[in-house]
Design a protein around this motif. Structure first.
Motif, mmCIF file in Angstrom:
data_model
loop_
_atom_site.group_PDB
_atom_site.id
_atom_site.type_symbol
_atom_site.label_atom_id
_atom_site.label_comp_id
_atom_site.label_asym_id
_atom_site.label_seq_id
_atom_site.Cartn_x
_atom_site.Cartn_y
_atom_site.Cartn_z
ATOM 1 N N THR A 168 0.829 -1.207 0.000
ATOM 2 C CA THR A 168 0.000 0.000 0.000
ATOM 3 C C THR A 168 0.863 1.257 0.000
ATOM 4 O O THR A 168 1.842 1.346 0.751
ATOM 5 N N ILE A 169 0.509 2.211 -0.838
ATOM 6 C CA ILE A 169 1.180 3.513 -0.859
ATOM 7 C C ILE A 169 0.110 4.597 -0.754
ATOM 8 O O ILE A 169 -0.829 4.642 -1.559
ATOM 9 N N ASP A 212 1.715 -4.975 -8.062
ATOM 10 C CA ASP A 212 1.390 -5.366 -6.688
ATOM 11 C C ASP A 212 1.305 -4.169 -5.755
ATOM 12 O O ASP A 212 1.458 -4.303 -4.539
ATOM 13 N N VAL A 213 1.076 -2.981 -6.318
ATOM 14 C CA VAL A 213 0.915 -1.767 -5.515
ATOM 15 C C VAL A 213 -0.558 -1.379 -5.461
ATOM 16 O O VAL A 213 -1.255 -1.406 -6.478
ATOM 17 N N HIS A 214 -1.000 -1.015 -4.257
ATOM 18 C CA HIS A 214 -2.354 -0.492 -4.079
ATOM 19 C C HIS A 214 -2.243 0.937 -3.568
ATOM 20 O O HIS A 214 -1.710 1.176 -2.480
ATOM 21 N N ILE A 215 -2.725 1.880 -4.362
ATOM 22 C CA ILE A 215 -2.665 3.296 -3.974
ATOM 23 C C ILE A 215 -3.934 3.637 -3.210
ATOM 24 O O ILE A 215 -5.048 3.424 -3.705
ATOM 25 N N GLY A 221 6.167 -5.999 -10.000
ATOM 26 C CA GLY A 221 6.742 -5.603 -8.715
ATOM 27 C C GLY A 221 5.791 -4.830 -7.817
ATOM 28 O O GLY A 221 4.592 -4.671 -8.108
ATOM 29 N N ASP A 222 6.340 -4.338 -6.703
ATOM 30 C CA ASP A 222 5.522 -3.655 -5.696
ATOM 31 C C ASP A 222 6.055 -2.248 -5.394
ATOM 32 O O ASP A 222 5.958 -1.772 -4.273
ATOM 33 N N LYS A 223 6.647 -1.620 -6.401
ATOM 34 C CA LYS A 223 7.173 -0.268 -6.219
ATOM 35 C C LYS A 223 6.492 0.701 -7.178
ATOM 36 O O LYS A 223 5.941 0.297 -8.215
ATOM 37 N N VAL A 277 11.797 6.416 -6.239
ATOM 38 C CA VAL A 277 11.148 5.109 -6.184
ATOM 39 C C VAL A 277 10.520 4.953 -4.800
ATOM 40 O O VAL A 277 11.200 5.076 -3.778
ATOM 41 N N LEU A 278 9.207 4.717 -4.760
ATOM 42 C CA LEU A 278 8.501 4.525 -3.486
ATOM 43 C C LEU A 278 8.218 3.038 -3.284
ATOM 44 O O LEU A 278 8.036 2.281 -4.223
#
Length: 280
Positions: free
Chosen positions: A3-4, A81-84, A135-137, A279-280
């Motif tokens: 999660t970001i 694989d990122v959830h904003i 990826g997850d970034k 890069v987050l």
């Protein structure tokens, strides 16, 4: 799934906008030094020394490197694989631009309507390009793109029969006709292949490659070097005063295309090549 929060994205964009305008990258500073070691024209050398000094003043005094603080172009590579959370990605980016330009006292250069020409007052909206990647970034790439050089960018749908020679001739013609108006030494981002819009995106994204960073393709690396040599033989020189350094680099990206097409896009970038990423 990682999660970001959108607030983190906004905070990052604020910093990227200010850093891009105040701190020219090491790749560009190295390009100045490399050019100074080779430039034979006294006027060209003088121009290079002045823009290098300008970059040092900008960096140490936190002042904009150029009065044109640019249109913010943002490429966002989003890991699958990122959830904003906390809002919409594009809103978060625009909020970062809004705050970054206000807090950094950077010139607002965007009009809300191409015909009515009323300034939006905060340099928004940005132009945001998103891409889903593994990826997850989340990678955020920001460029402060000046109007003078952008106005000299061009597109041509070559015929397949024109082939690589047609593409090369078009790239050099773009640099030649841009002349001193685009504030050389230039960096040319070249997109070859794809479709009308894909070629333009390829050319813009090519500008995010660091100056001097070799193309992964040996064939394209050779082509870039050939075009750079030809560009620097045009004699336009630093700031148009004549000399050996008309361009710092030519970066090429390619993509498959239709059997009937050979699209070529050239995005011209000036010596105020301001780009940052996080890069987050």
């Amino acid at each position: 799934m990682r999660t970001i929060e959108t607030q983190k994205i906004t905070d990052t964009i604020i910093q990227l906008c200010m850093e891009a305008n105040f701190v020219l990258g090491d790749d560009m500073l190295n390009a100045f030094d490399n050019a100074l070691s080779k430039e034979r024209s006294p006027a060209g050398r003088s121009a290079l020394e002045m823009i290098k000094e300008n970059a040092q003043i900008s960096r140490t005094q936190r002042l904009p490197y150029c009065q044109d603080t640019g249109f913010v172009i943002c490429f966002a590579d989003i890991g699958q694989d990122v959830h904003i959370t906390g809002g919409f990605l594009e809103d978060a980016i625009n909020e970062g631009v809004r705050k970054g330009y206000k807090e950094g006292y950077l010139r607002a250069s965007i009009v809300g309507d191409p015909f009515n020409r009323k300034n939006t007052g905060d340099n928004t909206p940005a132009i945001v390009h998103t891409q889903i990647v593994p990826g997850d970034k989340l990678t955020l790439m920001v460029m402060a793109k000046g109007g003078g050089c952008e106005n000299r960018s061009k597109y041509k749908m070559c015929t397949p029969a024109e082939g690589i020679e047609g593409a090369k001739n078009f790239v050099i013609e773009c640099i030649k006709t841009a002349g001193p108006d685009a504030c050389p030494p230039l960096i040319a981002g070249v997109g070859i292949g794809g479709t009308f819009e894909k070629a333009a995106l390829l050319s813009k994204r090519a500008l995010f490659r660091g100056i001097g960073e070799p193309n992964p393709s040996a064939e394209l690396q050779t082509l870039e070097q050939e075009l750079l040599t030809k560009a620097n033989k045009l004699g336009i020189g630093p700031q148009g005063y004549g000399g050996d350094t008309t361009a710092f680099a030519i970066h090429i990206n390619t993509y498959p295309c239709h059997i009937t097409s050979l699209p070529v896009a050239v995005t011209i970038e000036c010596h105020a090549h301001r780009h940052k990423e996080a890069v987050l």
